[in-house]
Motif scaffolding. Structure first.
Motif, PDB file in Angstrom:
ATOM      1  N   VAL A   1      12.172   4.099 -44.460  1.00  0.00           N
ATOM      2  CA  VAL A   1      11.582   4.182 -43.126  1.00  0.00           C
ATOM      3  C   VAL A   1      12.263   3.168 -42.209  1.00  0.00           C
ATOM      4  O   VAL A   1      12.383   1.994 -42.552  1.00  0.00           O
ATOM      5  N   GLN A   2      12.707   3.641 -41.068  1.00  0.00           N
ATOM      6  CA  GLN A   2      13.264   2.736 -40.064  1.00  0.00           C
ATOM      7  C   GLN A   2      12.303   2.684 -38.888  1.00  0.00           C
ATOM      8  O   GLN A   2      11.781   3.717 -38.465  1.00  0.00           O
ATOM      9  N   LEU A   3      12.088   1.474 -38.381  1.00  0.00           N
ATOM     10  CA  LEU A   3      11.106   1.265 -37.323  1.00  0.00           C
ATOM     11  C   LEU A   3      11.788   0.702 -36.083  1.00  0.00           C
ATOM     12  O   LEU A   3      12.617  -0.208 -36.182  1.00  0.00           O
ATOM     13  N   GLN A   4      11.413   1.231 -34.926  1.00  0.00           N
ATOM     14  CA  GLN A   4      11.976   0.787 -33.657  1.00  0.00           C
ATOM     15  C   GLN A   4      10.838   0.449 -32.717  1.00  0.00           C
ATOM     16  O   GLN A   4      10.129   1.338 -32.248  1.00  0.00           O
ATOM     17  N   ALA A   5      10.675  -0.839 -32.445  1.00  0.00           N
ATOM     18  CA  ALA A   5       9.621  -1.292 -31.542  1.00  0.00           C
ATOM     19  C   ALA A   5      10.140  -1.362 -30.112  1.00  0.00           C
ATOM     20  O   ALA A   5      11.306  -1.687 -29.881  1.00  0.00           O
ATOM     21  N   SER A   6       9.266  -1.082 -29.176  1.00  0.00           N
ATOM     22  CA  SER A   6       9.627  -1.138 -27.760  1.00  0.00           C
ATOM     23  C   SER A   6       8.387  -1.410 -26.926  1.00  0.00           C
ATOM     24  O   SER A   6       7.261  -1.372 -27.438  1.00  0.00           O
ATOM     25  N   GLY A   7       8.601  -1.696 -25.638  1.00  0.00           N
ATOM     26  CA  GLY A   7       7.483  -1.867 -24.726  1.00  0.00           C
ATOM     27  C   GLY A   7       7.192  -3.295 -24.322  1.00  0.00           C
ATOM     28  O   GLY A   7       6.311  -3.547 -23.504  1.00  0.00           O
TER      29      GLY A   7
ATOM     30  N   SER B   1      11.258   6.541 -38.294  1.00  0.00           N
ATOM     31  CA  SER B   1      12.062   7.665 -38.749  1.00  0.00           C
ATOM     32  C   SER B   1      11.541   8.127 -40.094  1.00  0.00           C
ATOM     33  O   SER B   1      10.794   7.415 -40.760  1.00  0.00           O
ATOM     34  N   GLY B   2      11.921   9.287 -40.519  1.00  0.00           N
ATOM     35  CA  GLY B   2      11.510   9.777 -41.825  1.00  0.00           C
ATOM     36  C   GLY B   2      10.256  10.621 -41.770  1.00  0.00           C
ATOM     37  O   GLY B   2       9.501  10.585 -40.794  1.00  0.00           O
ATOM     38  N   ARG B   3      10.021  11.348 -42.853  1.00  0.00           N
ATOM     39  CA  ARG B   3       8.904  12.278 -42.895  1.00  0.00           C
ATOM     40  C   ARG B   3       7.697  11.716 -43.623  1.00  0.00           C
ATOM     41  O   ARG B   3       6.728  12.417 -43.842  1.00  0.00           O
ATOM     42  N   THR B   4       7.746  10.439 -44.001  1.00  0.00           N
ATOM     43  CA  THR B   4       6.655   9.872 -44.777  1.00  0.00           C
ATOM     44  C   THR B   4       5.830   8.879 -43.983  1.00  0.00           C
ATOM     45  O   THR B   4       5.083   8.099 -44.547  1.00  0.00           O
ATOM     46  N   PHE B   5       5.948   8.921 -42.661  1.00  0.00           N
ATOM     47  CA  PHE B   5       5.238   7.954 -41.825  1.00  0.00           C
ATOM     48  C   PHE B   5       3.753   7.949 -42.133  1.00  0.00           C
ATOM     49  O   PHE B   5       3.127   6.895 -42.227  1.00  0.00           O
ATOM     50  N   GLY B   6       3.179   9.122 -42.296  1.00  0.00           N
ATOM     51  CA  GLY B   6       1.748   9.222 -42.530  1.00  0.00           C
ATOM     52  C   GLY B   6       1.278   8.638 -43.844  1.00  0.00           C
ATOM     53  O   GLY B   6       0.077   8.455 -44.049  1.00  0.00           O
ATOM     54  N   ALA B   7       2.199   8.300 -44.716  1.00  0.00           N
ATOM     55  CA  ALA B   7       1.843   7.722 -46.019  1.00  0.00           C
ATOM     56  C   ALA B   7       1.729   6.211 -45.957  1.00  0.00           C
ATOM     57  O   ALA B   7       1.313   5.584 -46.941  1.00  0.00           O
ATOM     58  N   TYR B   8       2.064   5.610 -44.834  1.00  0.00           N
ATOM     59  CA  TYR B   8       2.092   4.161 -44.724  1.00  0.00           C
ATOM     60  C   TYR B   8       1.006   3.638 -43.805  1.00  0.00           C
ATOM     61  O   TYR B   8       0.765   4.186 -42.715  1.00  0.00           O
ATOM     62  N   GLY B   9       0.376   2.568 -44.271  1.00  0.00           N
ATOM     63  CA  GLY B   9      -0.401   1.784 -43.337  1.00  0.00           C
ATOM     64  C   GLY B   9       0.574   1.070 -42.420  1.00  0.00           C
ATOM     65  O   GLY B   9       1.708   0.781 -42.801  1.00  0.00           O
ATOM     66  N   MET B  10       0.154   0.807 -41.196  1.00  0.00           N
ATOM     67  CA  MET B  10       1.030   0.177 -40.219  1.00  0.00           C
ATOM     68  C   MET B  10       0.395  -1.101 -39.695  1.00  0.00           C
ATOM     69  O   MET B  10      -0.837  -1.191 -39.558  1.00  0.00           O
TER      70      MET B  10
END
Length: 120
Positions: free
Chosen positions: A1-7, A24-33
């Motif tokens: 998973v690659q993460l891009q923060a902005s704002g 990125s990636g299709r497993t985002f929903g499997a992770y707590g954030m």
């Protein structure tokens, strides 16, 4: 998973900002954030976290009632709405993917960080 923060950006005390973290990636929903922050000369600290479904959220006492975390699993994005900002909120904010707890060691993936500066 690659993460891009902005704002991030510069805002006056009492103002608001909304941070986004796109994954990125299709497993985002499997992770707590989670969102963490690090001010100059200080250790990285927990800000807030959200469970995989978004049904559970956790906040540091210092931001409770002012910050709101949310996620959109269809868009692979987690958000951090920050209201009533204070100068002590100034820091680099990082998003992370993992178990969604308040401990940094429980996260496997980290974004690059986005600077938030609150002027008095």
């Amino acid at each position: 998973v690659q993460l891009q923060a902005s704002g991030g950006g510069l805002v006056q005390a009492g103002g608001s900002l909304r941070l986004s973290c796109a994954a990125s990636g299709r497993t985002f929903g499997a992770y707590g954030m989670g969102w963490f922050r690090q001010a100059p000369g200080k250790e990285r600290e927990f800000v807030t976290a959200i469970s995989t479904s978004g049904g559970s959220t956790y906040y540091a006492d210092s931001v409770k009632g002012r910050f709101t975390i949310s996620r959109d699993n269809a868009r692979n994005t987690v958000y951090l709405q920050m209201n009533s900002l204070k100068p002590e909120d100034t820091a680099v904010y990082y998003c992370a993917a993992g178990y969604g707890l308040k401990y940094a060691r429980t996260y496997d993936y980290w974004g690059q960080g986005t600077q938030v500066t609150v002027s008095s």
